[in-house]
Design an enzyme around this catalytic site. Structure first.
Site: not given
Length: 268
Positions: A44-47, A77
């Protein structure tokens, strides 16, 4: 080792919208390489990873964010997603949470009028000393009205349709000499002051669906240009997301909603 994991869609009021973030509560930090590997596996874009306050932390929870490729200095986010998890699932009834970050200092999230509102540092854009010669060509659109920069390039167009239609050459953007490229234009929907998109292929995020940290730069720019410190924004990625924005001196306030999509466990 068995770790809880939650996937939460941020800056949206319904699943399958906004920006999905994975959130992993920890008792103590894992080795950096392990957290990076988990983020790469999540893809994902970030964890986000967070730990309880330690001695001297003044009730601030530790928070770090990883893309599939790198640890990042600030992420909106995934912070919103973490706060949603804490306020609604792990510690229901909580209306404010403070996080201690490694590179952005203290950041906070407050429940306000049905939204979760981030308190982040402002990053006003300025004229860069130099502009990467391949930037405009890599974006693939016409000549922009302005190119400014903070952590990221801020490329300003006069027409929202141009921003929506951009199809950047991601391989070319890999060579750009900033963390990412934000593109923006005046809003083209009722009640929306500005729109944006965000590209960071060299950091493992070709196009981010909704980017809180980009609004640390977008809010000061549009507040000055439009003469108002209260703004409504929309990020016009395929998933899209809505943000309420305020400029408060050297801080920005970024509001949105979030919804739980998935919960489970990581086995490593």
């Amino acid at each position: 080792m068995r770790l809880p994991v939650y996937q939460i869609d941020a800056f949206t009021d319904a699943v399958f919208g906004g920006n999905p973030a994975a959130v992993v509560p920890l008792d103590a930090w894992l080795p950096d390489a392990v957290m990076q590997a988990i983020a790469a596996e999540n893809n994902l874009s970030e964890t986000a990873f967070f730990v309880p306050p330690g001695p001297g932390d003044e009730d601030a929870w530790g928070l770090r964010w990883f893309t599939p490729a790198v640890e990042v200095d600030l992420c909106g986010h995934a912070t919103l997603a973490t706060a949603h998890l804490m306020m609604n699932i792990l510690h229901p009834g909580t209306d404010r949470v403070v996080f201690r970050t490694q590179k952005a200092g203290l950041v906070a999230v407050t429940r306000e009028q049905g939204l979760l509102t981030l308190d982040f540092p402002a990053r006003p854009p300025r004229l860069p000393e130099a502009i990467h010669p391949g930037l405009v060509a890599a974006l693939g659109g016409p000549a922009p009205a302005a190119i400014l920069a903070a952590r990221d390039y801020l490329v300003v167009y006069d027409d929202a349709a141009v921003v929506r239609a951009l199809a950047p050459d991601m391989a070319a953007l890999m060579d750009i000499d900033r963390f990412a490229v934000i593109v923006t234009a005046p809003g083209d929907e009722p009640g929306v002051h500005f729109i944006s998109r965000f590209f960071a292929p060299s950091e493992g995020v070709p196009e981010d669906p909704v980017t809180g940290s980009a609004h640390c730069t977008l809010i000061p720019y549009w507040a000055q240009r439009l003469g108002t410190d209260r703004l409504a924004a929309r990020q016009v990625s395929r998933r899209g997301g809505a943000l309420t924005c305020r400029l408060e001196g050297e801080r920005v306030r970024i509001g949105g909603q979030a919804v739980l999509f998935l919960e489970g466990h990581i086995h490593i």
